[in-house]
Design a protein around this motif. Structure first.
Motif, PDB file in Angstrom:
ATOM      1  N   GLY A  33       0.817  -1.213   0.000  1.00  0.00           N
ATOM      2  CA  GLY A  33       0.000   0.000   0.000  1.00  0.00           C
ATOM      3  C   GLY A  33       0.844   1.254   0.000  1.00  0.00           C
ATOM      4  O   GLY A  33       0.545   2.217  -0.709  1.00  0.00           O
ATOM      5  N   PHE A  34       1.915   1.270   0.782  1.00  0.00           N
ATOM      6  CA  PHE A  34       2.811   2.425   0.826  1.00  0.00           C
ATOM      7  C   PHE A  34       3.471   2.634  -0.534  1.00  0.00           C
ATOM      8  O   PHE A  34       3.561   3.763  -1.029  1.00  0.00           O
ATOM      9  CB  PHE A  34       3.866   2.204   1.906  1.00  0.00           C
ATOM     10  N   THR A  35       3.909   1.560  -1.163  1.00  0.00           N
ATOM     11  CA  THR A  35       4.551   1.653  -2.474  1.00  0.00           C
ATOM     12  C   THR A  35       3.578   2.182  -3.521  1.00  0.00           C
ATOM     13  O   THR A  35       3.929   3.060  -4.322  1.00  0.00           O
ATOM     14  CB  THR A  35       5.097   0.283  -2.897  1.00  0.00           C
ATOM     15  N   ILE A  36       2.363   1.675  -3.516  1.00  0.00           N
ATOM     16  CA  ILE A  36       1.358   2.132  -4.485  1.00  0.00           C
ATOM     17  C   ILE A  36       1.057   3.610  -4.263  1.00  0.00           C
ATOM     18  O   ILE A  36       0.938   4.384  -5.219  1.00  0.00           O
ATOM     19  CB  ILE A  36       0.077   1.278  -4.388  1.00  0.00           C
ATOM     20  N   THR A  37       0.960   4.031  -2.993  1.00  0.00           N
ATOM     21  CA  THR A  37       0.691   5.430  -2.685  1.00  0.00           C
ATOM     22  C   THR A  37       1.808   6.333  -3.201  1.00  0.00           C
ATOM     23  O   THR A  37       1.548   7.402  -3.766  1.00  0.00           O
ATOM     24  CB  THR A  37       0.521   5.622  -1.165  1.00  0.00           C
ATOM     25  N   LEU A  38       3.050   5.919  -3.020  1.00  0.00           N
ATOM     26  CA  LEU A  38       4.169   6.725  -3.493  1.00  0.00           C
ATOM     27  C   LEU A  38       4.229   6.788  -5.017  1.00  0.00           C
ATOM     28  O   LEU A  38       4.469   7.845  -5.594  1.00  0.00           O
ATOM     29  CB  LEU A  38       5.491   6.155  -2.969  1.00  0.00           C
ATOM     30  N   THR A  40       1.816   6.293  -7.288  1.00  0.00           N
ATOM     31  CA  THR A  40       0.673   6.891  -7.970  1.00  0.00           C
ATOM     32  C   THR A  40       0.430   8.343  -7.574  1.00  0.00           C
ATOM     33  O   THR A  40      -0.330   9.040  -8.237  1.00  0.00           O
ATOM     34  CB  THR A  40      -0.612   6.096  -7.687  1.00  0.00           C
ATOM     35  N   LEU A  42      -1.079   9.309  -4.824  1.00  0.00           N
ATOM     36  CA  LEU A  42      -2.343   9.426  -4.103  1.00  0.00           C
ATOM     37  C   LEU A  42      -2.168  10.051  -2.723  1.00  0.00           C
ATOM     38  O   LEU A  42      -3.141  10.467  -2.113  1.00  0.00           O
ATOM     39  CB  LEU A  42      -2.999   8.049  -3.951  1.00  0.00           C
ATOM     40  N   GLY A  43      -0.946  10.138  -2.238  1.00  0.00           N
ATOM     41  CA  GLY A  43      -0.690  10.703  -0.922  1.00  0.00           C
ATOM     42  C   GLY A  43      -0.767  12.215  -0.887  1.00  0.00           C
ATOM     43  O   GLY A  43      -0.712  12.820   0.169  1.00  0.00           O
TER      44      GLY A  43
END
Length: 70
Positions: A33-38, A40, A42-43
């Motif tokens: 989840g952290f990797t996807i957030t970084l 994309t 989305l954070g």
């Protein structure tokens, strides 16, 4: 003479405890989840301007290094 307490022969290694499996799954999901957030974005936007009051009039380019609020 026969052994009084025969040692059973183990053919397979002992199984992994359930809590180890559960912790591994939870950590894997958090990392994913952290990797996807970084990747994309989305954070949201990060930087010193994110922690300054909205009406301060100081932009990212004008803020001196190390002037962030603690």
């Amino acid at each position: 003479m026969a052994d009084l307490f025969p040692v059973p022969e183990r053919r397979t290694p002992p199984r992994m405890p359930r809590w180890v499996k559960a912790a591994g799954i939870v950590i894997g999901i958090l990392v994913l989840g952290f990797t996807i957030t970084l990747l994309t974005g989305l954070g949201g936007e990060h930087g010193p301007g994110r922690h300054m009051p909205a009406g301060s009039g100081v932009t990212d380019q004008q803020a001196p290094a190390g002037s962030g609020n603690k």
